[in-house]
Enzyme design. Structure first.
Site, short mmCIF file in Angstrom:
data_model
loop_
_atom_site.label_atom_id
_atom_site.label_comp_id
_atom_site.label_asym_id
_atom_site.label_seq_id
_atom_site.Cartn_x
_atom_site.Cartn_y
_atom_site.Cartn_z
CB ALA A 1 16.48 -31.38 -1.56
N GLY B 1 13.49 -31.72 -5.33
CA GLY B 1 13.03 -30.02 -5.16
C GLY B 1 12.74 -29.57 -6.76
CD GLU C 1 8.86 -32.18 -3.98
OE1 GLU C 1 10.39 -31.37 -3.86
OE2 GLU C 1 8.53 -32.43 -3.39
CD GLU D 1 12.07 -36.62 -3.72
OE1 GLU D 1 11.99 -37.17 -4.44
OE2 GLU D 1 12.55 -34.62 -4.35
N1 CO8 Z 1 22.47 -31.95 -4.12
C1 CO8 Z 1 23.21 -31.82 -3.83
N2 CO8 Z 1 24.78 -32.13 -4.40
C2 CO8 Z 1 24.87 -32.51 -5.95
C3 CO8 Z 1 23.10 -33.11 -6.25
C4 CO8 Z 1 22.42 -32.88 -4.89
N3 CO8 Z 1 20.97 -33.08 -5.15
N4 CO8 Z 1 22.68 -33.33 -7.60
C5 CO8 Z 1 23.96 -33.40 -8.07
N5 CO8 Z 1 25.26 -33.27 -7.24
C6 CO8 Z 1 26.80 -32.64 -7.39
C7 CO8 Z 1 27.08 -34.12 -7.36
O1 CO8 Z 1 28.01 -34.21 -5.83
C8 CO8 Z 1 28.69 -33.44 -7.86
O2 CO8 Z 1 29.98 -32.74 -7.05
P1 CO8 Z 1 30.56 -33.31 -6.81
O3 CO8 Z 1 31.52 -33.22 -8.30
O4 CO8 Z 1 31.86 -32.06 -6.64
O5 CO8 Z 1 30.77 -34.82 -5.86
C9 CO8 Z 1 28.38 -32.55 -9.25
O6 CO8 Z 1 26.40 -32.20 -8.80
C10 CO8 Z 1 27.57 -33.12 -10.71
O7 CO8 Z 1 27.09 -34.64 -9.53
P2 CO8 Z 1 27.35 -35.88 -10.30
O8 CO8 Z 1 28.89 -36.24 -10.86
O9 CO8 Z 1 26.77 -37.43 -9.47
O10 CO8 Z 1 27.00 -36.40 -11.82
P3 CO8 Z 1 26.11 -36.80 -13.17
O11 CO8 Z 1 25.82 -36.76 -14.25
O12 CO8 Z 1 26.80 -38.47 -12.91
O13 CO8 Z 1 24.14 -37.36 -12.76
C11 CO8 Z 1 22.15 -36.51 -11.55
C12 CO8 Z 1 23.84 -36.61 -12.48
C13 CO8 Z 1 22.01 -37.80 -11.90
C14 CO8 Z 1 21.58 -35.53 -11.53
C15 CO8 Z 1 22.85 -37.28 -9.84
O14 CO8 Z 1 23.56 -35.66 -9.96
C16 CO8 Z 1 21.30 -37.25 -8.56
O15 CO8 Z 1 20.98 -38.33 -9.01
N6 CO8 Z 1 22.35 -36.32 -7.91
C17 CO8 Z 1 20.69 -36.38 -7.08
C18 CO8 Z 1 19.50 -36.45 -7.68
C19 CO8 Z 1 18.43 -36.12 -6.27
O16 CO8 Z 1 18.26 -37.12 -5.59
N7 CO8 Z 1 18.08 -35.13 -5.60
C20 CO8 Z 1 16.94 -35.21 -4.58
C21 CO8 Z 1 17.05 -34.62 -3.62
S1 CO8 Z 1 16.11 -35.38 -1.92
C22 CO8 Z 1 15.35 -33.57 -2.60
O17 CO8 Z 1 15.38 -33.10 -3.41
C23 CO8 Z 1 14.04 -33.46 -1.47
C24 CO8 Z 1 14.13 -32.18 -1.70
C25 CO8 Z 1 12.91 -31.77 -0.44
C26 CO8 Z 1 12.27 -30.70 -0.10
C27 CO8 Z 1 11.97 -29.96 0.95
C28 CO8 Z 1 12.20 -28.99 1.65
C29 CO8 Z 1 11.63 -29.02 2.75
#
Ligand code: CO8
Length: 259
Positions: free
Chosen positions: A67, A110, A113, A133
């Site tokens: 998400a 997500g 998922e 999450e």
């Molecule tokens: N949301 C928004 N932006 C994101 C997300 C995300 N999930 N993941 C990465 N980005 C962005 C970063 O903010 C960054 O942008 P910026 O350069 O502008 O800061 C860019 O993408 C690159 O990310 P990183 O610099 O962090 O890249 P890395 O290679 O260092 O790391 C990762 C990659 C491991 C993927 C890391 O970005 C990360 O941990 N991301 C988040 C993963 C996460 O926690 N996902 C779960 C989210 S919660 C969820 O999915 C709940 C679903 C519920 C659905 C409900 C429906 C009703």
């Protein structure tokens, strides 16, 4: 060709529609707009008899990182209650035709998922799957707790959801979360090959097979077998069943019409 903000939709080829998640600047994070577009395209594909199967993919390095955390940050409890996203997820879950996913790189939260909403998953060997999450003080919200445990079993589902640790493509293969692992450059090609093969099969049988298989997640063996028997009986009334059997007897290729 329609214009979408967050996805790319190819012209259908050989009965297969390919949808690419396209928010590279945020690792294909599934913001509301993306889910709305995805659900809308799938609704149209459900009604289009020329589309027999769908592929969902991301890029060579990321499927979807979950998400959109930046969007989620602005939602309070009332905002979450009024969130339109669960309805979009529901429409994706109810899509009646097969979805093949080609997953390279991160499939997190997500994104994992969404991958589990797909029926067959081909993973590039750079894929990483996770439900991180817990690190944000939340839990999976698009079926992760339910679909993961039904697919990979209790211990590994608990490990992933409680620790937030990722698993590799080969681990995902050994747990049955994906069906094949390829090099990243070939995952979409293999997914396309499979989707095109499915697109040549009798559409009513494909639809009823998907429905019966998914029913196994949520019903008793007895009522699942009952649904299978009814669908099997229904198929005896289709032209495609006669065509399939005739073609076998006459040693020729069948010509299925979806009737
Ligand atoms: N949301 C928004 N932006 C994101 C997300 C995300 N999930 N993941 C990465 N980005 C962005 C970063 O903010 C960054 O942008 P910026 O350069 O502008 O800061 C860019 O993408 C690159 O990310 P990183 O610099 O962090 O890249 P890395 O290679 O260092 O790391 C990762 C990659 C491991 C993927 C890391 O970005 C990360 O941990 N991301 C988040 C993963 C996460 O926690 N996902 C779960 C989210 S919660 C969820 O999915 C709940 C679903 C519920 C659905 C409900 C429906 C009703």
């Amino acid at each position: 060709m329609h214009n979408y903000q967050d996805i790319l939709v190819d012209e259908p080829q050989s009965g297969v529609l390919t949808i690419r998640l396209n928010r590279p600047e945020s690792y294909n994070a599934l913001r509301t707009q993306l889910l709305k577009e995805l659900a809308g395209v799938l609704d149209q594909a459900a009604d289009d008899s020329n589309i027999k199967a769908v592929i969902i993919t991301g890029s060579d390095t990321v499927f979807a990182a979950g998400a959109d955390i930046k969007e989620m940050a602005s939602l309070d409890a009332v905002g979450v209650m009024n969130d339109p996203r669960p309805a979009y997820w529901r429409r994706i879950a109810l899509f009646p035709k097969p979805i093949v996913a080609a997953v390279n790189g991160f499939a997190l939260g997500g994104g994992c998922e969404l991958m589990m909403h797909c029926d067959i998953v081909i993973a590039g060997d750079n894929a990483l799957f996770g439900q991180p999450e817990i690190n944000l003080g939340i839990i999976p919200g698009a079926g992760g707790t339910q679909r993961l445990i039904r697919t990979i079993g209790k211990s590994m589902a608990m490990q992933m959801v409680l620790s937030g640790e990722f698993i590799t493509a080969h681990q995902a293969l050994s747990f049955g979360l994906v069906s094949e692992v390829t090099i990243p450059e070939l995952s979409l090609q293999r997914a396309t090959e499979l989707a095109r093969k499915i697109a040549t099969k009798p559409p009513i049988a494909v639809r009823l097979a998907k429905e019966a298989l998914l029913k196994a997640y949520e019903t008793t063996l007895d009522s699942g077998l009952n649904l299978e028997r009814k669908s099997f009986t229904l198929l005896a009334a289709t032209q495609d069943r006669n065509e399939g059997i005739s073609a076998f007897m006459e040693k020729r290729q069948p010509n299925f019409t979806g009737k």
